[in-house]
Enzyme design. Structure first.
Site, PDB file in Angstrom:
ATOM      1  N   HIS A  81     -12.884  -8.045   1.653  1.00 12.60           N
ATOM      2  CA  HIS A  81     -13.300  -7.034   0.681  1.00 12.60           C
ATOM      3  C   HIS A  81     -13.783  -7.699  -0.598  1.00 12.60           C
ATOM      4  O   HIS A  81     -12.998  -7.951  -1.508  1.00 12.60           O
ATOM      5  CB  HIS A  81     -12.125  -6.103   0.381  1.00 12.60           C
ATOM      6  N   HIS A 318     -17.532  -2.673  -0.260  1.00 10.05           N
ATOM      7  CA  HIS A 318     -16.075  -2.513  -0.346  1.00 10.05           C
ATOM      8  C   HIS A 318     -15.345  -3.411   0.647  1.00 10.05           C
ATOM      9  O   HIS A 318     -14.482  -4.187   0.261  1.00 10.05           O
ATOM     10  CB  HIS A 318     -15.688  -1.046  -0.106  1.00 10.05           C
ATOM     11  N   GLU A 466      11.029  10.592  -1.909  1.00  7.24           N
ATOM     12  CA  GLU A 466      11.541   9.585  -0.983  1.00  7.24           C
ATOM     13  C   GLU A 466      10.626   8.367  -0.889  1.00  7.24           C
ATOM     14  O   GLU A 466      11.096   7.227  -0.875  1.00  7.24           O
ATOM     15  CB  GLU A 466      11.730  10.194   0.418  1.00  7.24           C
ATOM     16  N   HIS A 529      15.808  19.411   9.763  1.00  5.90           N
ATOM     17  CA  HIS A 529      16.695  18.480   9.068  1.00  5.90           C
ATOM     18  C   HIS A 529      17.477  17.572  10.032  1.00  5.90           C
ATOM     19  O   HIS A 529      18.248  16.737   9.578  1.00  5.90           O
ATOM     20  CB  HIS A 529      17.693  19.265   8.193  1.00  5.90           C
TER      21      HIS A 529
END
Lengths: 718, 718
Positions: A81, A318, A466, A529
């Site tokens: 890149h 890129h 999280e 859950h």
């Protein structure tokens, strides 16, 4: 190993080698980086000479040298890149030549500024800078081996391959979240250890963040926390180049990033000309440093592939080599007559200052530390332990002990007892939960909350974030070998943070994942859950330990393993529901991964082997009792960690699972996939290969056949 | 099945049954919801009476009835989350009684407003509202069975259990992202099918979002896209109650949410009194509806557990039953003398209007559709297919075909051929990539980009937002049975979106996950980009198909399976690198999951069985050729989908993997965990149980032993 009365003050083993060894590829269980001693002569070194700023001409040449080192490395590999390095070369030059404190000959010098390339695909920029700065890890031959087998210059930055690289990036958004963790660690340690007149911990964390990082949710999570915590020494550069792989960012990314960061509590600055506006960049960094109570986002507008006449400002620059023709055109355009990988003498000469400057910076710090140690002996010892990663001798004796007579309890509660015991002896243990502290049972009772104005405390409140939490913990772990971050949520929500967890494993960040509510045993919250496939999914992930303890003794064992594995993260799966303390469990057993907890057979020839983990070990034990009453010779094996068992000798494995015994049953409240490895072709796995259900836990266990009766019936059918 | 010249115009099977069947728990492969016919008499129904607004007293009573239905359900279960329902009852009342269009007796009426409770733990609110509104899915006995085995009122909202629930929520942030997908679907279909004077598609999407949802990165990802796309008919209520599980949100969440949403391009409104400010809420909704070019966030400040004298405004009311004493105190405080689950007559009477109003709304719409169908026959047929989920007869004949002579190609490219072919015949196919369209090869060439001003197009540009992408696709899939969303990224980045993928599986959303760069075969990008454990991790996930095709024929087969499994999502693992078209592969084989592609044995007794998936099937085939030259009888099995193979009869399995043949070798560029199931105790698995490396792909394959030579050597060792 002898017990120590003041465990934190005594470090294991001699502390004599300087902190320079390449820590990568050491065997996993003897990995500790040793402490850099404060050398007596260091105190005599005078203040280091200030870094000399290059003349404008040399800056221009240096910036182009960075660009072409990156271009040439990508071109030789025909892969990589080049766009970001070409656009960010001016910023890179200023950071590494004018702004950052580091010692190229000791990439692990503790008080260095940390730099994170969150847009990791642009790593050729970072390699070029490390090369110019004099790091031994990136010589010319390393640049020439970019992206090749066995090189120290892999396709994305990997801390375990290349000294000088702080964290492993590439998966977007992780790096900025790691940077938040690094800055948190600095703020925490500074608050704990700095004294008036002796600020032994004092460094910045810099990050370059691309459009891709900004789109990822993880970066918003982590940056919201950085604003909340007021991490004033975190300075992030947003490489605003308007191009991502799919083209102009207008097609998918039209939000006002700067306004968003202001909403997150950041100070913001816009450098409109990141291509040639060197003084604008310098002024922005100065301003950012002057803002002490907020992190700063500096939006730097650049042109991706700057200098390439036909490919600049397009997605084609890129992620692909420019190609020989365009490389030549770029050489023409930027007036760069040199051979590939050539660094002009004046640039070399200028950058050569960083080796002596870096050595002086470290020596100065060492002297400061020596002074600190004289005045603050206990603090210094604790800090040394954090810097070196040496665990206090006998720390594990602080872990709670249990007997079969101890009251039944949920392993999440037993985990809290272990965490609190460990926190008293491990100075680097800190962490928290994603808004489930009272469910995960992760609060350290002797400490308050790490907050903006109480950063010396050790309970980190991550909020419901999280993924950011995991990546922040990676940053904490990789800040100092002795920082031991833990983080917590329900086991099923590892699905939200798996990107960060995989990077813990890959980058050898010994994060402890305290994952409670580990099965249908959580009951009424239902299938959203209830983890099913999660145990096997981590068993399959390289370099991570999946541990599912069955009672207090095994939970303590799991913590012993987790703490001692500093280069391998651990996932602890813990129950919501109460479990009895079982006869036969042991810490030594846990360390072997799989071991016999009870057996009434002789000659290593049981009629039947029952194997289980965690909450189902009780079921196995009870079923064995019943079968033994009927005269059967039954062995019960706890399989708390498959990975640890696999590492044992073949002889040991045979003592646990004799090849001649094919009557084997596994019981685990999760996917049965993979159990064939231990159960064999003729055995049977009792588990759950569907989603869970919302109901009281006992009812679900019964409906799903995870019962003593079903084990006995299965045993009889074998 | 006959081919159809105009495939989209012909729908499979009779279209006579009304769209009222509870679609849950139907067998997985014959699940289609049938189309609701336009009944002739519907045209005769006059305009439905406007919904009557209740008197202020009845509103108060209704709001308290909602509160107590939730309180009582949680109390009876002794498990659940009463706080949100108590705080959001006023908003819930206004939405379901005054604002939303729906038909309680046909929860699947196509043009209904969609409602998503993103803060899914508060589902007792939604159940109470469905109950009052007259949905058959939530009778009084269902409320009494809240969170019990087999009930229709599980612990979090589950669309597959409870008609009236649109999507499955609970894992935070998913619901608001689903809502973005629902609103996208509406905007897309409206732009494609509406005609001047006949706006056959015209509904709102409402969502209630909690603090937890706001902290999650996925919601920022999805909301950034909603702003970018200008989803004016998406109205999200932010339940700003300052409390999450760990206590006051001040400890982890101090950003300015409203300013962030403004930065994301949303219109924002703040209702300061969400507890009793009914008119404020009403005015905010009116204002939101008047803003057509932006989604609206209405921040509604509420008190969690409103009405509870001792627990309101505290975390203790978030996730636990109030307890008998506090329930009584709350009854006192709110003046509620009634028995548990009692709904006062005036409330019942008032809400009873929704059954006739809903029926009239649907009838009116049916009449409108009949008119539409007369004028726009082809459009109507296409739309019917999208509404019903009936696949056009013979659609699969549009898939490309390949022979062993077809040129070698990467399966990602072959996937693009399949996608483009399928898009021509499947009116509901739309999707895109997380900024990797040109790498994932997912652009539909006959269509433009779905954007704010071109919403009729089908290429969705998700930006680098994998988690948001997955959840948005779930919303699209669950909007209409015939919408078939696909989404794409590198296979390794499923780690970023696993939370959404698990919900695809659980909520029976038939999303197609186009996951390219599926192994070390991607080469230089290195271990951060190379999946290892991902295949097994999805094989272990319930109700999702993991498919790894080996060539063009198998890729077409994978698409056939993926498209036809409308209630089971599929993950397609596709190669970056070129692969040959192999003799012996077949679509029928793919449908069986595992099948023989070549064999020189007789009597189902080969000397050796080689099994492989995807890019390694070529290695197995070549190794077999070599071994056959040496006189061995070798069978080669393609194991494209374990899940499909497991569903075959034992007889079929025996024809592929005869029990007597124990010499078996698997070859797959991923974790070996789980292969024991097919390889058996005496076989061998060649795979990768470590992280990958950065180097050209061929080099890594060789270094890792994934070679013909190694397979042959292993075969000889068996």
């Amino acid at each position: 190993m002898a017990a120590a009365s003041s465990a934190t003050a005594l470090l294991r083993g001699p502390a004599t080698a300087p902190l320079r060894a390449h820590p990568s590829r050491l065997p996993l269980r003897s990995h500790r980086v040793r402490f850099a001693p404060v050398r007596a002569e260091a105190a005599a070194v005078s203040m280091p000479p200030s870094t000399q700023t290059a003349s404008p001409t040399v800056v221009d040449t240096s910036v182009n040298a960075i660009r072409f080192l990156a271009i040439d490395a990508v071109e030789k590999a025909n892969s990589g890149h080049p766009g970001l390095p070409m656009g960010c070369a001016p910023l890179g030059h200023i950071l590494f030549d004018e702004v950052m404190s580091y010692n190229p000959k000791n990439p692990y010098w503790f008080n260095r500024d940390r730099f994170v390339l969150s847009a990791g695909h642009g790593c050729a920029l970072h390699y070029a800078l490390l090369h110019l700065a004099g790091y031994d890890s990136v010589k010319e031959e390393d640049l020439k081996a970019f992206r090749q087998w066995g090189s120290r210059t892999p396709g994305h930055p990997e801390n375990f391959e290349t000294p000088g690289i702080e964290v492993t990036t590439g998966p977007l958004g992780q790096g900025i979240a790691n940077a938040v963790g690094l800055a948190l660690a600095e703020k925490h340690l500074a608050a704990r250890f700095n004294k008036p007149g002796n600020e032994i911990i004092d460094h910045y964390t810099y990050a370059i963040v691309g459009d891709g990082c900004q789109m990822e949710g993880i970066s918003n999570e982590a940056c919201s926390l950085a604003g909340h915590w007021g991490l004033g020494k975190l300075i992030a550069f947003y490489d605003d180049n308007h191009i991502s792989i799919d083209g102009n960012t207008e097609i998918a990314f039209t939000e006002d990033v700067v306004a968003r960061f202001e909403a997150l509590g950041w100070h913001t600055i816009w450098v409109k000309n990141g291509n040639t506006g060197y003084d604008e960049i310098r002024a922005a960094i100065e301003e950012a440093k002057s803002v002490k109570d907020k992190p700063t986002l500096i939006k730097v507008t650049t042109t991706i592939g700057y200098g390439s006449p036909n490919k600049a400002n397009s997605y084609s620059v890129h992620g692909s080599a420019l190609g020989a023709k365009e490389v030549n055109a770029t050489r023409q355009n930027l007036g760069w007559p040199h051979e590939p990988f050539h660094v002009p003498e004046e640039v070399k000469k200028h950058w050569s200052q960083h080796v002596p400057v870096g050595a002086a910076l470290e020596a100065e710090w060492n002297a400061k530390f020596a002074e600190y140690e004289k005045k603050y002996k206990e603090d210094a010892a604790e800090l040394k332990s954090i810097i070196s990663g040496e665990l206090p001798i006998g720390w594990e004796k602080a872990l709670p002990t249990y007997t079969p007579e101890s009251p039944a309890d949920a392993t999440r509660n037993l985990s809290q007892q272990c965490l609190n015991a460990a926190a008293k002896t491990l100075p680097g243990l800190l962490g928290g939960s994603a808004d489930l502290a009272s469910s995960n049972m992760t609060l350290l009772k002797s400490f308050g909350d790490f907050q903006k104005d109480t950063p010396e405390e050790r309970n980190v409140r991550f909020g419901v974030r999280e993924h950011g939490m995991g990546a922040i913990c990676n940053g904490i772990a990789l800040h100092s070998p002795g920082l031991i971050p833990y983080c917590a949520t329900f086991f099923v929500f590892t699905d939200y943070m798996r990107g960060a967890m995989r990077l813990s494993a890959l980058s050898e960040a010994g994060v402890i994942y305290v994952m409670t509510h580990d099965s249908i045993g959580l009951g009424e919250d239902g299938p959203t859950h209830q983890p099913i496939e999660h145990l096997v999914s981590f068993r399959a992930m390289p370099n991570i330990l999946m541990l599912r303890p069955a009672d207090g003794t095994e939970t303590a064992g799991a913590y012993k393993v987790a703490v001692e594995n500093r280069k391998r993260p651990s996932v602890l799966a813990l129950s919501r529901q109460k479990l009895p303390q079982l006869p036969g469990t042991s810490i030594e057993g846990v360390e072997k991964g799989g071991y016999i907890i009870s057996d009434n057979s002789t000659g290593n020839k049981p009629d039947l082997i029952l194997m289980a983990t965690g909450s189902e070990l009780e079921i196995a034990a009870k079923a064995a009792d019943e079968l033994r009453k009927e005269g059967k010779a039954v062995r019960v094996v706890s399989f708390v960690s498959w990975e640890l068992f696999e590492e044992q000798s073949e002889d040991y494995k045979e003592t646990v699972l004799p090849g001649d015994v094919s009557a084997r049953i596994s019981i685990e409240a999760g996917s049965t996939l993979g159990w064939e490895r231990f159960v064999g072709n003729k055995g049977k796995s009792i588990g759950i290969d569907r989603f869970g259900a919302s109901a009281p836990a006992g009812k679900i266990y019964k409906e799903f056949g995870l019962t003593v009766e079903n084990v006995i019936a299965s045993a009889k059918s074998l």
